[in-house]
Design an enzyme around this catalytic site. Structure first.
Site, PDB file in Angstrom:
ATOM      1  N   ASP A  30     -16.399   9.501 -10.342  1.00 18.61           N
ATOM      2  CA  ASP A  30     -16.084  10.626  -9.219  1.00 18.61           C
ATOM      3  C   ASP A  30     -16.968  11.731  -9.698  1.00 18.61           C
ATOM      4  O   ASP A  30     -17.080  12.002 -11.043  1.00 18.61           O
ATOM      5  CB  ASP A  30     -14.567  10.690  -8.859  1.00 18.61           C
ATOM      6  CG  ASP A  30     -14.340  11.500  -7.793  1.00 18.61           C
ATOM      7  OD1 ASP A  30     -13.777  10.691  -6.953  1.00 18.61           O
ATOM      8  OD2 ASP A  30     -14.716  12.394  -7.674  1.00 18.61           O
ATOM      9  N   LYS A  35     -11.105  16.283 -11.740  1.00 21.46           N
ATOM     10  CA  LYS A  35     -10.137  14.959 -11.374  1.00 21.46           C
ATOM     11  C   LYS A  35     -10.290  13.799 -12.461  1.00 21.46           C
ATOM     12  O   LYS A  35      -9.234  13.686 -12.885  1.00 21.46           O
ATOM     13  CB  LYS A  35     -10.651  14.598 -10.062  1.00 21.46           C
ATOM     14  CG  LYS A  35      -9.677  13.612  -9.223  1.00 21.46           C
ATOM     15  CD  LYS A  35     -10.337  13.014  -8.097  1.00 21.46           C
ATOM     16  CE  LYS A  35      -9.935  13.386  -6.855  1.00 21.46           C
ATOM     17  NZ  LYS A  35     -10.803  12.481  -5.888  1.00 21.46           N
ATOM     18  N   LYS A 208     -11.391  -4.101  10.740  1.00 18.67           N
ATOM     19  CA  LYS A 208     -10.533  -3.082   9.985  1.00 18.67           C
ATOM     20  C   LYS A 208     -10.166  -2.114  11.024  1.00 18.67           C
ATOM     21  O   LYS A 208      -8.969  -1.721  11.325  1.00 18.67           O
ATOM     22  CB  LYS A 208     -11.337  -2.204   9.180  1.00 18.67           C
ATOM     23  CG  LYS A 208     -10.855  -0.972   8.600  1.00 18.67           C
ATOM     24  CD  LYS A 208      -9.396  -1.156   7.913  1.00 18.67           C
ATOM     25  CE  LYS A 208      -8.751   0.497   7.753  1.00 18.67           C
ATOM     26  NZ  LYS A 208      -8.553   0.797   6.362  1.00 18.67           N
ATOM     27  N   ASN A 212      -5.882  -1.509  12.656  1.00 22.32           N
ATOM     28  CA  ASN A 212      -5.319  -0.399  12.726  1.00 22.32           C
ATOM     29  C   ASN A 212      -4.979   0.087  14.317  1.00 22.32           C
ATOM     30  O   ASN A 212      -4.069   0.539  14.535  1.00 22.32           O
ATOM     31  CB  ASN A 212      -5.897   0.585  12.163  1.00 22.32           C
ATOM     32  CG  ASN A 212      -5.652   0.611  10.422  1.00 22.32           C
ATOM     33  OD1 ASN A 212      -4.907  -0.222  10.194  1.00 22.32           O
ATOM     34  ND2 ASN A 212      -6.455   1.518   9.580  1.00 22.32           N
ATOM     35  N   PHE A 253       6.290  -2.921  13.070  1.00 21.27           N
ATOM     36  CA  PHE A 253       5.757  -1.808  13.893  1.00 21.27           C
ATOM     37  C   PHE A 253       6.241  -1.732  15.263  1.00 21.27           C
ATOM     38  O   PHE A 253       5.559  -1.389  15.881  1.00 21.27           O
ATOM     39  CB  PHE A 253       4.146  -2.058  13.745  1.00 21.27           C
ATOM     40  CG  PHE A 253       3.760  -1.604  12.570  1.00 21.27           C
ATOM     41  CD1 PHE A 253       3.759  -2.186  11.243  1.00 21.27           C
ATOM     42  CD2 PHE A 253       2.773  -0.356  12.378  1.00 21.27           C
ATOM     43  CE1 PHE A 253       3.426  -1.691   9.989  1.00 21.27           C
ATOM     44  CE2 PHE A 253       2.718   0.147  11.296  1.00 21.27           C
ATOM     45  CZ  PHE A 253       2.721  -0.369   9.983  1.00 21.27           C
ATOM     46  N   CYS A 264      -5.106   7.231   8.627  1.00 25.80           N
ATOM     47  CA  CYS A 264      -5.942   6.112   9.081  1.00 25.80           C
ATOM     48  C   CYS A 264      -5.628   5.938  10.489  1.00 25.80           C
ATOM     49  O   CYS A 264      -6.631   6.206  11.209  1.00 25.80           O
ATOM     50  CB  CYS A 264      -5.250   4.887   8.471  1.00 25.80           C
ATOM     51  SG  CYS A 264      -5.835   4.755   6.694  1.00 25.80           S
TER      52      CYS A 264
HETATM   53  C1  UDX Z   1      -1.879   2.294   7.550  1.00 29.46           C
HETATM   54  C2  UDX Z   1      -2.043   0.735   7.959  1.00 29.46           C
HETATM   55  O1  UDX Z   1      -0.637   0.241   7.789  1.00 29.46           O
HETATM   56  C3  UDX Z   1      -2.695   0.083   6.834  1.00 29.46           C
HETATM   57  O2  UDX Z   1      -2.922  -1.458   6.645  1.00 29.46           O
HETATM   58  C4  UDX Z   1      -4.422   0.697   6.505  1.00 29.46           C
HETATM   59  O3  UDX Z   1      -5.168   0.242   5.972  1.00 29.46           O
HETATM   60  C5  UDX Z   1      -3.961   2.440   6.657  1.00 29.46           C
HETATM   61  O4  UDX Z   1      -3.182   2.872   7.615  1.00 29.46           O
HETATM   62  P1  UDX Z   1      -0.457   4.210   6.445  1.00 29.46           P
HETATM   63  O5  UDX Z   1      -1.180   5.119   7.230  1.00 29.46           O
HETATM   64  O6  UDX Z   1      -0.367   4.260   4.873  1.00 29.46           O
HETATM   65  O7  UDX Z   1      -1.029   2.582   6.656  1.00 29.46           O
HETATM   66  O8  UDX Z   1       0.968   3.932   7.038  1.00 29.46           O
HETATM   67  P2  UDX Z   1       1.921   3.027   7.924  1.00 29.46           P
HETATM   68  O9  UDX Z   1       2.953   2.554   7.222  1.00 29.46           O
HETATM   69  O10 UDX Z   1       1.048   1.931   8.698  1.00 29.46           O
HETATM   70  O11 UDX Z   1       2.428   3.930   9.127  1.00 29.46           O
HETATM   71  C6  UDX Z   1       1.614   4.702   9.926  1.00 29.46           C
HETATM   72  C7  UDX Z   1       2.144   5.572  10.718  1.00 29.46           C
HETATM   73  O12 UDX Z   1       2.949   4.962  11.659  1.00 29.46           O
HETATM   74  C8  UDX Z   1       3.476   6.493  10.274  1.00 29.46           C
HETATM   75  O13 UDX Z   1       3.192   7.592  10.740  1.00 29.46           O
HETATM   76  C9  UDX Z   1       4.646   5.831  10.522  1.00 29.46           C
HETATM   77  O14 UDX Z   1       5.945   6.716  10.487  1.00 29.46           O
HETATM   78  C10 UDX Z   1       4.287   5.231  11.989  1.00 29.46           C
HETATM   79  N1  UDX Z   1       5.106   4.096  12.181  1.00 29.46           N
HETATM   80  C11 UDX Z   1       4.961   2.963  11.635  1.00 29.46           C
HETATM   81  C12 UDX Z   1       6.036   4.168  13.240  1.00 29.46           C
HETATM   82  O15 UDX Z   1       6.166   5.294  13.866  1.00 29.46           O
HETATM   83  N2  UDX Z   1       6.708   3.008  13.709  1.00 29.46           N
HETATM   84  C13 UDX Z   1       6.781   1.956  13.119  1.00 29.46           C
HETATM   85  O16 UDX Z   1       7.143   0.895  13.544  1.00 29.46           O
HETATM   86  C14 UDX Z   1       5.484   1.777  11.902  1.00 29.46           C
END
Ligand code: UDX
Length: 445
Positions: A30, A35, A208, A212, A253, A264
């Site tokens: 990096d 860091k 990807k 998402n 989800f 993401c």
């Molecule tokens: C996500 C993807 O899951 C991961 O595979 C990707 O590569 C990066 O983005 P992340 O952003 O860390 O991961 O969180 P995740 O647990 O997926 O939740 C994302 C958002 O969705 C959060 O704000 C969470 O509160 C919301 N969420 C998730 C809901 O509101 N309801 C659900 O049922 C699941």
């Protein structure tokens, strides 16, 4: 195998430590000297359960090293991963900003020595890997290399587990040499039965975004169903259960809430729309997903107002949970960042608690917000408590203590953490998402 990972952020650090855990020799590079110095001393730039442990273990065994110079490791590497950030472009047009990816490609090109595989781990628009190949070729015409795409699917808070136990690994590689190297790299997973899917480069890049966007679609879908449940007197938890037990749908989800946030989903859904637009393809479902997510946050503000009897003006509102989800200090695109300013704008006083996110939240929220280290202190004299993030420590709140501290026992649960029956017997007016409100007493304005 010898690996260099460029970018010691979230993805780079977790992947670097993970590959070292598989037995490879990894150097994480990096540009940020501070860091690297901190990581060398064992102080990690991010909070991620289990990460510190594997960083320390692999550092002391000599398999994980850190450097600020590409020259230290690139010439001896079999595989180089580009894992630098791809923030949303500052123009706000949905583009991912690829400056760091292209800079990394240009710099590493100077140090290539013998056949090397350059693999993109950063989330990048379709076509980026080929652009990276062009940059390397232009910078160092004699270099012997291939490019590949190997997107990450790591959830924050569970990134180490996800890296070591993925549902699948997607590899976009187009030569035998490249495929063999990546297969060897992931052999420890393959031998555990994890499917390694080999595809073309564009396919891997798009997989990807499509993954998402689909997960974000499930969330926006259940949020709309939750809103409908509220109107027709249905219970969204049971609806989601009834749907999710169908294996074709799946139960994950489908938790309604204040809308998705994080680094993401908001960025990747918009980037997918941009890619579709550029290619003249309609992506109306994802368009709606993004709109529904914004509308859901606004609806949460109206829900809090309704719980207070019609206005938040002059009311004291306690917020439990600020980060976009539990087990992270990440505030990026957190629903709290839109909900809290809207409440303040309408004259509310906001007191907030979060187990990990306060430092970051102080930077991002209006200065009127008062922050508390103790969750009960944040709720003292509150007219309403609003739970925005479902941290475990909120799940066993002492409800009678909470009630005795508050001015009026009104609870708005934006994550459906509590059972309406329990909240009703505890004497609260209780509002959640996609379920009937519990009204124990009349609210006077
Ligand atoms: C996500 C993807 O899951 C991961 O595979 C990707 O590569 C990066 O983005 P992340 O952003 O860390 O991961 O969180 P995740 O647990 O997926 O939740 C994302 C958002 O969705 C959060 O704000 C969470 O509160 C919301 N969420 C998730 C809901 O509101 N309801 C659900 O049922 C699941």
């Amino acid at each position: 195998m010898k690996i260099t990972i460029i970018g010691t952020g979230y993805v780079g650090l977790v992947s670097g430590a993970g590959f070292a855990e598989f037995g490879h020799t990894v150097t994480c590079v990096d540009k940020d000297k501070k860091k690297i110095e901190l990581v060398e001393k064992g102080s990690l730039p991010i909070y991620e359960p289990g990460l510190e442990e594997i960083v320390i273990r692999n550092k002391s065994s000599g398999r994980l090293n850190f450097s600020v110079n590409l020259a230290d490791s690139v010439p001896n590497s079999d595989v180089i991963f580009i894992a630098v950030g791809t923030p949303a472009s500052r123009r706000g047009d949905g583009y991912a900003d690829l400056t760091y990816v292209f800079e990394a490609a240009k710099e590493l090109a100077h140090f290539l020595n013998g056949y090397t595989l350059v693999t993109i781990k950063s989330t990048v628009p379709v076509g980026t890997a080929r652009q990276v190949a062009r940059i390397i070729r232009e910078t160092n015409p004699l270099a012997e290399f291939d490019v590949a795409s190997n997107p990450e699917f790591l959830r924050e808070g569970e990134a180490v587990f996800d890296f070591l136990n993925p549902d699948r690994v997607v590899v976009g590689a187009e030569t035998e040499k490249a495929r063999n190297l990546l297969a060897a790299l992931y052999r420890p997973l393959e031998s555990k039965g994890v499917p390694i899917i080999f595809t073309g480069i564009e396919t891997a890049e798009l997989t990807k975004y499509a993954s998402n966007a689909f997960l974000a679609t499930k969330i926006s879908f259940i949020n709309e169903i939750a809103n409908l449940c509220e109107e027709v007197g249905a219970d969204v938890i049971d609806v989601a259960k009834g749907m999710g037990l169908d294996h074709r749908i799946g139960s994950k989800f489908l938790q309604p809430g204040p809308g998705y946030g994080g680094s993401c989903f908001p960025k990747d859904t918009k980037a997918l729309l941009r890619i579709a637009q550029e290619n003249g393809v309609a992506c109306r479902i994802v368009e709606a997903v993004v709109e529904v997510n914004a509308a859901q946050r606004a609806r949460m503000v109206r829900k809090i107002r309704q719980a207070l009897g019609g206005s938040e003006e002059g009311k004291s509102i306690a917020i439990l949970g600020l980060t976009f989800k539990p087990d992270t200090d990440d505030m990026r695109e957190a629903p709290s960042l839109t909900i809290i300013p809207a409440l303040i704008e309408h004259g509310a006083e906001v007191k907030a608690h979060d187990p990990e996110g306060i430092n970051e939240a102080k930077r991002l929220l209006p200065q009127e917000v008062k922050f508390f280290k103790d969750k009960y202190e944040a709720c003292r004299d509150a007219d309403v408590v609003v739970l925005i993030t479902d941290w475990n420590e909120y799940k066993n709140l002492d409800l009678s203590k909470l009630k005795s501290l508050m001015k009026t026992p009104i609870f708005v649960d934006l994550r459906n953490v509590f059972s309406p029956d329990v909240m009703s017997s505890a004497g609260f007016n209780y509002f959640s998402v996609g379920r009937r409100p519990i009204i124990n007493f009349k609210t006077n304005l």
